[in-house]
Design a protein around this motif. Structure first.
Motif, PDB file in Angstrom:
ATOM      1  N   ASN A   1       0.843  -1.200   0.000  1.00 37.96           N
ATOM      2  CA  ASN A   1       0.000   0.000   0.000  1.00 37.96           C
ATOM      3  C   ASN A   1       0.881   1.254   0.000  1.00 37.96           C
ATOM      4  O   ASN A   1       2.109   1.171   0.008  1.00 37.96           O
ATOM      5  N   GLN A   2       0.261   2.402   0.032  1.00 38.67           N
ATOM      6  CA  GLN A   2       1.013   3.653  -0.123  1.00 38.67           C
ATOM      7  C   GLN A   2       1.986   3.888   1.022  1.00 38.67           C
ATOM      8  O   GLN A   2       3.099   4.379   0.803  1.00 38.67           O
ATOM      9  N   VAL A   3       1.596   3.563   2.245  1.00 40.44           N
ATOM     10  CA  VAL A   3       2.469   3.833   3.392  1.00 40.44           C
ATOM     11  C   VAL A   3       3.364   2.643   3.723  1.00 40.44           C
ATOM     12  O   VAL A   3       4.069   2.657   4.735  1.00 40.44           O
ATOM     13  N   ARG A   4       3.353   1.619   2.876  1.00 42.77           N
ATOM     14  CA  ARG A   4       4.229   0.449   3.027  1.00 42.77           C
ATOM     15  C   ARG A   4       4.020  -0.238   4.375  1.00 42.77           C
ATOM     16  O   ARG A   4       4.965  -0.745   4.989  1.00 42.77           O
ATOM     17  N   SER A   5       2.777  -0.255   4.847  1.00 43.70           N
ATOM     18  CA  SER A   5       2.502  -0.898   6.123  1.00 43.70           C
ATOM     19  C   SER A   5       2.041  -2.347   5.956  1.00 43.70           C
ATOM     20  O   SER A   5       2.060  -3.113   6.921  1.00 43.70           O
ATOM     21  N   LEU A   6       1.629  -2.728   4.732  1.00 48.03           N
ATOM     22  CA  LEU A   6       1.177  -4.090   4.491  1.00 48.03           C
ATOM     23  C   LEU A   6       1.201  -4.380   3.001  1.00 48.03           C
ATOM     24  O   LEU A   6       1.378  -3.484   2.172  1.00 48.03           O
ATOM     25  N   CYS A   7       1.021  -5.658   2.689  1.00 48.04           N
ATOM     26  CA  CYS A   7       0.873  -6.099   1.291  1.00 48.04           C
ATOM     27  C   CYS A   7      -0.540  -6.655   1.104  1.00 48.04           C
ATOM     28  O   CYS A   7      -1.111  -7.249   2.012  1.00 48.04           O
ATOM     29  N   TYR A   8      -1.090  -6.457  -0.088  1.00 48.42           N
ATOM     30  CA  TYR A   8      -2.449  -6.912  -0.333  1.00 48.42           C
ATOM     31  C   TYR A   8      -2.593  -7.314  -1.792  1.00 48.42           C
ATOM     32  O   TYR A   8      -1.760  -7.006  -2.641  1.00 48.42           O
ATOM     33  N   SER A   9      -3.687  -7.997  -2.065  1.00 38.97           N
ATOM     34  CA  SER A   9      -4.022  -8.387  -3.436  1.00 38.97           C
ATOM     35  C   SER A   9      -5.091  -7.443  -3.964  1.00 38.97           C
ATOM     36  O   SER A   9      -6.067  -7.135  -3.267  1.00 38.97           O
ATOM     37  N   ASP A  10      -4.904  -6.962  -5.193  1.00 38.38           N
ATOM     38  CA  ASP A  10      -5.917  -6.084  -5.814  1.00 38.38           C
ATOM     39  C   ASP A  10      -6.965  -6.899  -6.577  1.00 38.38           C
ATOM     40  O   ASP A  10      -7.677  -6.371  -7.424  1.00 38.38           O
ATOM     41  N   CYS A  11      -7.059  -8.180  -6.267  1.00 37.89           N
ATOM     42  CA  CYS A  11      -8.052  -9.096  -6.837  1.00 37.89           C
ATOM     43  C   CYS A  11      -7.742  -9.492  -8.274  1.00 37.89           C
ATOM     44  O   CYS A  11      -8.607 -10.046  -8.972  1.00 37.89           O
ATOM     45  N   THR A  12      -6.537  -9.200  -8.751  1.00 41.41           N
ATOM     46  CA  THR A  12      -6.128  -9.675 -10.071  1.00 41.41           C
ATOM     47  C   THR A  12      -4.835 -10.463  -9.930  1.00 41.41           C
ATOM     48  O   THR A  12      -4.038 -10.218  -9.011  1.00 41.41           O
ATOM     49  N   PHE A  13      -4.638 -11.408 -10.852  1.00 41.69           N
ATOM     50  CA  PHE A  13      -3.429 -12.217 -10.820  1.00 41.69           C
ATOM     51  C   PHE A  13      -3.103 -12.651 -12.243  1.00 41.69           C
ATOM     52  O   PHE A  13      -3.995 -13.041 -13.005  1.00 41.69           O
ATOM     53  N   SER A  14      -1.821 -12.566 -12.592  1.00 33.28           N
ATOM     54  CA  SER A  14      -1.360 -12.977 -13.930  1.00 33.28           C
ATOM     55  C   SER A  14      -0.323 -14.071 -13.781  1.00 33.28           C
ATOM     56  O   SER A  14       0.611 -13.949 -12.968  1.00 33.28           O
ATOM     57  N   LEU A  15      -0.473 -15.130 -14.557  1.00 39.52           N
ATOM     58  CA  LEU A  15       0.435 -16.266 -14.531  1.00 39.52           C
ATOM     59  C   LEU A  15       1.051 -16.427 -15.918  1.00 39.52           C
ATOM     60  O   LEU A  15       0.331 -16.712 -16.887  1.00 39.52           O
ATOM     61  N   ALA A  16       2.338 -16.213 -16.008  1.00 40.38           N
ATOM     62  CA  ALA A  16       3.036 -16.315 -17.297  1.00 40.38           C
ATOM     63  C   ALA A  16       3.354 -17.779 -17.592  1.00 40.38           C
ATOM     64  O   ALA A  16       3.985 -18.466 -16.785  1.00 40.38           O
ATOM     65  N   LEU A  17       2.918 -18.228 -18.750  1.00 36.74           N
ATOM     66  CA  LEU A  17       3.184 -19.576 -19.224  1.00 36.74           C
ATOM     67  C   LEU A  17       3.918 -19.483 -20.563  1.00 36.74           C
ATOM     68  O   LEU A  17       3.899 -18.421 -21.220  1.00 36.74           O
ATOM     69  N   PRO A  18       4.571 -20.540 -21.027  1.00 32.80           N
ATOM     70  CA  PRO A  18       5.248 -20.480 -22.324  1.00 32.80           C
ATOM     71  C   PRO A  18       4.281 -20.114 -23.461  1.00 32.80           C
ATOM     72  O   PRO A  18       3.313 -20.817 -23.724  1.00 32.80           O
ATOM     73  N   GLY A  19       4.508 -18.973 -24.087  1.00 32.48           N
ATOM     74  CA  GLY A  19       3.714 -18.546 -25.220  1.00 32.48           C
ATOM     75  C   GLY A  19       2.469 -17.762 -24.899  1.00 32.48           C
ATOM     76  O   GLY A  19       1.861 -17.172 -25.791  1.00 32.48           O
ATOM     77  N   HIS A  20       2.029 -17.732 -23.661  1.00 31.85           N
ATOM     78  CA  HIS A  20       0.836 -16.956 -23.324  1.00 31.85           C
ATOM     79  C   HIS A  20       0.807 -16.685 -21.825  1.00 31.85           C
ATOM     80  O   HIS A  20       1.573 -17.261 -21.053  1.00 31.85           O
ATOM     81  N   THR A  21      -0.094 -15.799 -21.437  1.00 29.00           N
ATOM     82  CA  THR A  21      -0.251 -15.420 -20.034  1.00 29.00           C
ATOM     83  C   THR A  21      -1.717 -15.537 -19.642  1.00 29.00           C
ATOM     84  O   THR A  21      -2.614 -15.105 -20.380  1.00 29.00           O
ATOM     85  N   LEU A  22      -1.942 -16.138 -18.502  1.00 27.34           N
ATOM     86  CA  LEU A  22      -3.292 -16.276 -17.979  1.00 27.34           C
ATOM     87  C   LEU A  22      -3.581 -15.125 -17.014  1.00 27.34           C
ATOM     88  O   LEU A  22      -2.778 -14.828 -16.119  1.00 27.34           O
ATOM     89  N   HIS A  23      -4.716 -14.473 -17.199  1.00 22.91           N
ATOM     90  CA  HIS A  23      -5.125 -13.363 -16.343  1.00 22.91           C
ATOM     91  C   HIS A  23      -6.370 -13.773 -15.557  1.00 22.91           C
ATOM     92  O   HIS A  23      -7.339 -14.275 -16.137  1.00 22.91           O
ATOM     93  N   TYR A  24      -6.336 -13.555 -14.258  1.00 18.63           N
ATOM     94  CA  TYR A  24      -7.456 -13.914 -13.389  1.00 18.63           C
ATOM     95  C   TYR A  24      -8.009 -12.647 -12.736  1.00 18.63           C
ATOM     96  O   TYR A  24      -7.270 -11.747 -12.345  1.00 18.63           O
ATOM     97  N   ASP A  25      -9.323 -12.603 -12.610  1.00 22.63           N
ATOM     98  CA  ASP A  25     -10.006 -11.471 -11.990  1.00 22.63           C
ATOM     99  C   ASP A  25     -10.885 -12.001 -10.851  1.00 22.63           C
ATOM    100  O   ASP A  25     -11.863 -12.716 -11.073  1.00 22.63           O
ATOM    101  N   PHE A  26     -10.485 -11.677  -9.604  1.00 21.23           N
ATOM    102  CA  PHE A  26     -11.215 -12.129  -8.426  1.00 21.23           C
ATOM    103  C   PHE A  26     -11.943 -10.965  -7.746  1.00 21.23           C
ATOM    104  O   PHE A  26     -12.140 -10.974  -6.538  1.00 21.23           O
ATOM    105  N   SER A  27     -12.301  -9.958  -8.523  1.00 19.46           N
ATOM    106  CA  SER A  27     -12.910  -8.765  -7.931  1.00 19.46           C
ATOM    107  C   SER A  27     -14.209  -9.078  -7.199  1.00 19.46           C
ATOM    108  O   SER A  27     -14.612  -8.314  -6.304  1.00 19.46           O
ATOM    109  N   ALA A  28     -14.878 -10.164  -7.546  1.00 13.89           N
ATOM    110  CA  ALA A  28     -16.112 -10.515  -6.832  1.00 13.89           C
ATOM    111  C   ALA A  28     -15.839 -10.857  -5.370  1.00 13.89           C
ATOM    112  O   ALA A  28     -16.760 -10.849  -4.546  1.00 13.89           O
ATOM    113  N   LEU A  29     -14.557 -11.162  -5.038  1.00 12.02           N
ATOM    114  CA  LEU A  29     -14.213 -11.511  -3.660  1.00 12.02           C
ATOM    115  C   LEU A  29     -13.880 -10.294  -2.810  1.00 12.02           C
ATOM    116  O   LEU A  29     -13.600 -10.425  -1.626  1.00 12.02           O
TER     117      LEU A  29
END
Length: 412
Positions: A294-322
């Motif tokens: 976060n801005q004040v560097r007091s913690l780490c968090y997930s913005d509900c998105t995640f990208s996984l790089a694989l050979p030749g392509h990248t998978l993008h996940y959206d967990f915003s519903a959580l």
């Protein structure tokens, strides 16, 4: 030097009565506890602020350093002035005018008491805490201090040692219990509220009332007690601090001390400031995979998105519903008397800039407690749980929620 155990129930003036053994040869007294020095009156006095001691003499902290304040007791020649001891009856729970613990040089141990089911009470009172950096509300840790003690129990039956914590002279709350004989070991409790705090040890040899005293050889021993960040405490060492040509000052939020220059440096993106690491002073630590700081560097968090790089392509996940707080309830459970209740869960795993959005409440009213101006105790976390009794069972307009606990308060 020998003295009679209290309460003294024998007479030494009768013919053939037992006598105290003769005292041994005089030996040098052990040193004072860390942070203290021996005055001209042979009493241990606290070193003045800005100095430290290993128990012999006070030494001024070098320039660019500050004393690390706390309390450390490892020599037990006399009971420290901020500790008191008594005996609580195991029958009518009235206090008795006798000492429950006795000092013995390198440890303090439970006295005999009047009955085997008495509680032998030892209390340490701390006026407050002065952490080097304030605990942020949205920080990864709420730690303001910690207490560590080394103890041992020697028991022939199912004795119990209780460790309790009280805040602002409120009723002590048990936080840990040990049953039966326990070898020499260490225990640490993290303090998360800056207030006048009491730490209490209570030892009971047996729960059962019996004629006579059969288990006086069963004892609890405390070898050392160490409390960090004590307000008005003493120091056994000094640490490097941030200076700008003047006195020491704490680094601002999200900054860590550069020990080579003595200057405060901001934690870079993707890191957070770990306030109380086990191996040294506060330092910038990298965030875990898939998280950001976060801005004040007091913690780490997930913005509900995640990208996984694989050979030749990248998978993008959206967990915003959580990101929104989601609640669900287990199936009904029943007590031994047939009272129906549910386990209520509340979950919020990502988003909200790391703010814990899941909350569980204790709305049970206790007439014995003073009105604190709120509707009950609230536990805020990423995942929490409470016990809920439906309104139709208790006869109230609303359901009764109690025993809230946190199941997940930090994202790795």
């Amino acid at each position: 030097m020998f003295k009679w155990a209290e309460p003294k129930i024998c007479s030494e003036v009768l013919p053939g009565a037992a006598q105290l053994p003769p005292s041994g040869l005089k030996t040098l007294c052990p040193p004072c506890n860390p942070g203290f020095y021996k005055s001209n009156s042979s009493a241990c006095e606290p070193c003045p602020y800005g100095s430290y001691s290993n128990g012999s003499g006070c030494v001024r902290c070098p320039a660019g350093t500050e004393p690390v304040l706390g309390l450390e007791y490892k020599w037990w020649n006399v009971l420290p002035p901020n500790m008191e001891t008594t005996v609580l009856s195991g029958i009518n729970f009235e206090y008795k005018g006798m000492a429950g613990w006795e000092v013995a040089g390198d440890y303090i141990y439970t006295a005999a008491g009047a009955s085997d089911n008495d509680f032998m009470i030892l209390t340490l009172l701390v006026p407050g805490f002065s952490p080097p950096q304030p605990a942020l509300e949205d920080g990864d840790s709420k730690e303001v201090a910690r207490i560590t003690f080394v103890f041992e129990t020697v028991c022939s039956v199912s004795c119990e040692l209780y460790f309790m914590v009280g805040i602002n002279s409120r009723t002590n709350t048990p936080v840990e219990t040990w049953t039966g004989p326990r070898g020499k070991q260490s225990y640490t409790y993290v303090v998360e509220k800056n207030a006048t705090t009491s730490f209490t040890w209570a030892f009971q040899r047996t729960r059962y009332r019996e004629a006579g005293r059969r288990y006086t050889s069963d004892v609890a021993k405390l070898y050392s007690v160490n409390v960090t960040n004590v307000l008005g405490g003493v120091a056994s060492f000094c640490r490097r601090c941030a200076t700008t040509g003047g006195p020491c000052a704490p680094c601002p939020p999200g900054h860590a001390l550069d020990h080579s220059t003595g200057a405060c440096q901001p934690c870079p993106p993707g890191t957070f400031l770990r306030g109380h690491p086990p191996d040294g002073p506060p330092a910038c630590q990298p965030c875990g995979p898939g998280t950001r700081s976060n801005q004040v560097r007091s913690l780490c968090y997930s913005d509900c998105t995640f990208s996984l790089a694989l050979p030749g392509h990248t998978l993008h996940y959206d967990f915003s519903a959580l990101s929104a707080s989601t609640a669900f309830t287990s199936g009904p459970s029943f007590t031994s008397k047939g009272l129906k209740y549910f386990h209520h869960f509340n979950i919020s795993l990502c988003g909200n800039h790391g703010r814990k959005a899941a909350s569980c409440t204790d709305n049970v009213t206790d007439a014995r407690l003073p009105d604190e101006g709120g509707s009950g105790r609230v536990v805020t976390s990423h995942v929490c749980q409470a016990i809920v009794v439906p309104s139709d069972v208790v006869g109230h307009r609303a359901a009764v929620s109690s025993q809230p606990i946190s199941l997940a308060d930090r994202l790795l």
